[in-house]
Design an enzyme around this catalytic site. Structure first.
Site, PDB file in Angstrom:
ATOM      1  N   MET A  21       0.833  -1.212   0.000  1.00 43.57           N
ATOM      2  CA  MET A  21       0.000   0.000   0.000  1.00 43.57           C
ATOM      3  C   MET A  21       0.869   1.264   0.000  1.00 43.57           C
ATOM      4  SD  MET A  21      -3.084   1.239   2.481  1.00 43.57           S
ATOM      5  CE  MET A  21      -2.252   1.121   4.029  1.00 43.57           C
ATOM      6  N   GLY A  23       4.195   1.494  -0.758  1.00 39.36           N
ATOM      7  CA  GLY A  23       5.061   1.528  -1.935  1.00 39.36           C
ATOM      8  C   GLY A  23       4.301   1.987  -3.174  1.00 39.36           C
ATOM      9  N   SER A 113       6.833   2.521  12.207  1.00 38.89           N
ATOM     10  CA  SER A 113       5.409   2.415  12.516  1.00 38.89           C
ATOM     11  C   SER A 113       5.176   3.010  13.898  1.00 38.89           C
ATOM     12  CB  SER A 113       5.042   0.937  12.530  1.00 38.89           C
ATOM     13  OG  SER A 113       3.916   0.713  13.341  1.00 38.89           O
ATOM     14  N   SER A 114       3.957   3.475  14.144  1.00 37.23           N
ATOM     15  CA  SER A 114       3.687   4.059  15.462  1.00 37.23           C
ATOM     16  C   SER A 114       3.742   3.011  16.574  1.00 37.23           C
ATOM     17  CB  SER A 114       2.320   4.746  15.464  1.00 37.23           C
ATOM     18  OG  SER A 114       1.317   3.827  15.139  1.00 37.23           O
ATOM     19  N   CYS A 115       3.707   1.721  16.221  1.00 38.50           N
ATOM     20  CA  CYS A 115       3.722   0.704  17.277  1.00 38.50           C
ATOM     21  C   CYS A 115       5.107   0.510  17.882  1.00 38.50           C
ATOM     22  CB  CYS A 115       3.145  -0.609  16.791  1.00 38.50           C
ATOM     23  SG  CYS A 115       4.162  -1.386  15.571  1.00 38.50           S
ATOM     24  N   TYR A 142       6.768  -7.219  15.568  1.00 35.89           N
ATOM     25  CA  TYR A 142       6.883  -6.250  14.468  1.00 35.89           C
ATOM     26  C   TYR A 142       7.578  -4.981  14.965  1.00 35.89           C
ATOM     27  CZ  TYR A 142       5.187  -3.013  10.850  1.00 35.89           C
ATOM     28  OH  TYR A 142       5.087  -2.077   9.853  1.00 35.89           O
ATOM     29  N   LYS A 146      11.054  -3.150  13.716  1.00 33.28           N
ATOM     30  CA  LYS A 146      11.076  -1.767  13.229  1.00 33.28           C
ATOM     31  C   LYS A 146      12.040  -0.903  14.059  1.00 33.28           C
ATOM     32  CE  LYS A 146       8.409  -1.846   9.686  1.00 33.28           C
ATOM     33  NZ  LYS A 146       8.971  -1.489   8.364  1.00 33.28           N
ATOM     34  N   HIS A 185      -5.748  -4.380   8.674  1.00 32.37           N
ATOM     35  CA  HIS A 185      -5.929  -3.378   9.719  1.00 32.37           C
ATOM     36  C   HIS A 185      -7.393  -2.962   9.778  1.00 32.37           C
ATOM     37  CE1 HIS A 185      -1.502  -2.889   9.550  1.00 32.37           C
ATOM     38  NE2 HIS A 185      -1.676  -2.702  10.837  1.00 32.37           N
ATOM     39  N   TRP A 208     -14.311  -5.760  16.516  1.00 36.74           N
ATOM     40  CA  TRP A 208     -13.482  -6.452  17.505  1.00 36.74           C
ATOM     41  C   TRP A 208     -13.287  -5.542  18.716  1.00 36.74           C
ATOM     42  CZ3 TRP A 208      -8.799  -8.370  14.077  1.00 36.74           C
ATOM     43  CH2 TRP A 208      -9.282  -9.304  13.160  1.00 36.74           C
ATOM     44  N   ASP A 275      -8.314  -5.363  22.215  1.00 36.00           N
ATOM     45  CA  ASP A 275      -8.360  -3.931  21.893  1.00 36.00           C
ATOM     46  C   ASP A 275      -6.989  -3.425  21.458  1.00 36.00           C
ATOM     47  OD1 ASP A 275     -10.963  -3.089  22.235  1.00 36.00           O
ATOM     48  OD2 ASP A 275     -10.712  -2.501  24.337  1.00 36.00           O
TER      49      ASP A 275
HETATM   50  P1  GDP Z   1      -3.513  -1.764  15.908  1.00 38.44           P
HETATM   51  O1  GDP Z   1      -3.657  -0.292  15.671  1.00 38.44           O
HETATM   52  O2  GDP Z   1      -2.118  -2.250  15.876  1.00 38.44           O
HETATM   53  O3  GDP Z   1      -4.230  -2.165  17.184  1.00 38.44           O
HETATM   54  O4  GDP Z   1      -4.172  -2.556  14.684  1.00 38.44           O
HETATM   55  P2  GDP Z   1      -5.599  -2.672  13.984  1.00 38.44           P
HETATM   56  O5  GDP Z   1      -5.735  -1.630  12.942  1.00 38.44           O
HETATM   57  O6  GDP Z   1      -5.678  -4.094  13.492  1.00 38.44           O
HETATM   58  O7  GDP Z   1      -6.702  -2.494  15.113  1.00 38.44           O
HETATM   59  C1  GDP Z   1      -7.041  -1.249  15.637  1.00 38.44           C
HETATM   60  C2  GDP Z   1      -8.195  -1.382  16.607  1.00 38.44           C
HETATM   61  O8  GDP Z   1      -9.403  -1.664  15.883  1.00 38.44           O
HETATM   62  C3  GDP Z   1      -8.066  -2.482  17.657  1.00 38.44           C
HETATM   63  O9  GDP Z   1      -8.593  -1.987  18.877  1.00 38.44           O
HETATM   64  C4  GDP Z   1      -8.984  -3.574  17.112  1.00 38.44           C
HETATM   65  O10 GDP Z   1      -9.481  -4.433  18.130  1.00 38.44           O
HETATM   66  C5  GDP Z   1     -10.108  -2.714  16.520  1.00 38.44           C
HETATM   67  N1  GDP Z   1     -10.962  -3.417  15.534  1.00 38.44           N
HETATM   68  C6  GDP Z   1     -12.321  -3.448  15.552  1.00 38.44           C
HETATM   69  N2  GDP Z   1     -12.809  -4.205  14.560  1.00 38.44           N
HETATM   70  C7  GDP Z   1     -11.719  -4.641  13.855  1.00 38.44           C
HETATM   71  C8  GDP Z   1     -11.585  -5.459  12.693  1.00 38.44           C
HETATM   72  O11 GDP Z   1     -12.548  -5.952  12.100  1.00 38.44           O
HETATM   73  N3  GDP Z   1     -10.309  -5.664  12.253  1.00 38.44           N
HETATM   74  C9  GDP Z   1      -9.208  -5.118  12.876  1.00 38.44           C
HETATM   75  N4  GDP Z   1      -7.982  -5.353  12.372  1.00 38.44           N
HETATM   76  N5  GDP Z   1      -9.317  -4.369  13.997  1.00 38.44           N
HETATM   77  C10 GDP Z   1     -10.551  -4.133  14.459  1.00 38.44           C
END
Ligand code: GDP
Length: 315
Positions: A21, A23, A113-115, A142, A146, A185, A208, A275
């Protein structure tokens, strides 16, 4: 802050990871510059293999490199494939950074990455927060890879005088995102889920976790613009945060996505899913002080992302 103009005009530029994405957004952005773009597919060049990377750089002689190649994924993928996230990312960055040094590449930009920041880092997160506390466990593999990449850029700068810089983007979305519902994501996953729910007439869609974590989102074409800006204007050792300053709870994000897609049902919360970090907002004041700000709103970026999904992924 130290700044040096490094004009891209006339340069031979390698975008490592041009099909990802970030690149792909870089390729779109660099097409506006008067430069020669180099790229290699995974079949032509396995970035995890040192001999292949060294041979490719020696043969193709890029003047500068955007190191956008990485194994990436959302919270579930990071948590499920720790070895792959650690190994693939360490190998790719070590091979490219070292080969860039040997082959006297003029400039390299590494993408983090911000993580990389501690789970409970003070918000908004400043660059100095790096290595000041424990990492979020769902993506520490990850993040560690990084962090090693950032430190490699700094070490090669100190020991060998290489002009290698590093940028830390916040959570990204846009054209070319990973729409795999498990591995992607949150933005791409929710676009996919909202579209499906709308199509099937489902009364609800699932989120989620609790919907309460806060995340900042940056449109990927804005990131590409920021990376070109940094390549041209930034020459310092510290890594630089690139955020939008636009922060939302996951529920607010879901509502905005539902509106973009036209899904009018409810949201259910799957609390068996994590979360992750409670809040992840970058402090991008260094970037702002240099004169760059993200121009695209979440709503406008989501429209492009959804259209891309419709054109490429929707059944
Ligand atoms: P993060 O920023 O590293 O936590 O990565 P993500 O983008 O995968 O998730 C961001 C937040 O969105 C987390 O709190 C997840 O639990 C929430 N979330 C809610 N629904 C979803 C879903 O369907 N997919 C993903 N990837 N995250 C979700």
């Amino acid at each position: 802050m130290e700044t040096t103009k490094y004009a891209l005009s006339g340069k031979k530029i390698w975008v490592a990871g041009h099909r990802g994405m970030v690149g792909a957004a870089l390729m779109r952005r660099l097409e506006k510059e008067n430069c020669t773009l180099l790229c290699a597919t995974q079949d032509e060049l396995d970035l995890r293999r040192q001999d292949q990377v060294e041979g490719w750089i020696k043969k193709n002689k890029p003047d500068c490199i955007f190191l956008a190649a990485a194994k990436v994924g959302g919270i579930w993928a990071n948590n499920t494939y720790p070895a792959a996230f650690l190994y693939d990312n360490l190998m790719m960055e070590a091979n490219i950074i070292h080969a860039a040094y040997i082959n006297k590449v003029e400039k390299l930009l590494f993408l983090g990455s911000s993580c990389i920041y501690p789970r409970m880092a003070a918000q908004p997160m400043k660059e100095e927060a790096l290595l000041s506390g424990p990492l979020e466990q769902t993506n520490e593999w990850y993040a560690l890879a990084k962090i090693a990449g950032i430190k490699m850029c700094q070490a090669y700068r100190r020991q060998y005088g290489c002009n290698f810089i590093a940028a830390m983007p916040t959570n990204l979305f846009g054209a070319g995102d990973n729409y795999d519902p498990e591995g992607g994501h949150v933005v791409a996953s929710l676009i996919q889920k909202a579209h499906k729910a709308k199509q099937s007439g489902a009364p609800s869609m699932e989120l989620w976790g609790t919907g309460s974590p806060l995340r900042e989102f940056l449109y990927v074409d804005d990131l590409a613009d920021a990376l070109v800006f940094l390549m041209e204007n930034y020459d310092g050792e510290p890594h630089i945060n690139v955020g939008s300053g636009l922060e939302y709870t996951i529920l607010q994000l879901a509502k905005t996505i539902a509106k973009t897609v036209g899904f009018e049902g409810d949201f259910l919360f799957d609390d068996s899913k994590p979360d992750g970090t409670p809040r992840k907002l970058m402090d991008s004041s260094r970037m702002h002080a240099m004169g760059w700000r993200a121009p695209t709103s979440l709503e406008d970026g989501l429209k492009v992302a959804y259209q891309w999904f419709l054109d490429h992924k929707a059944s």
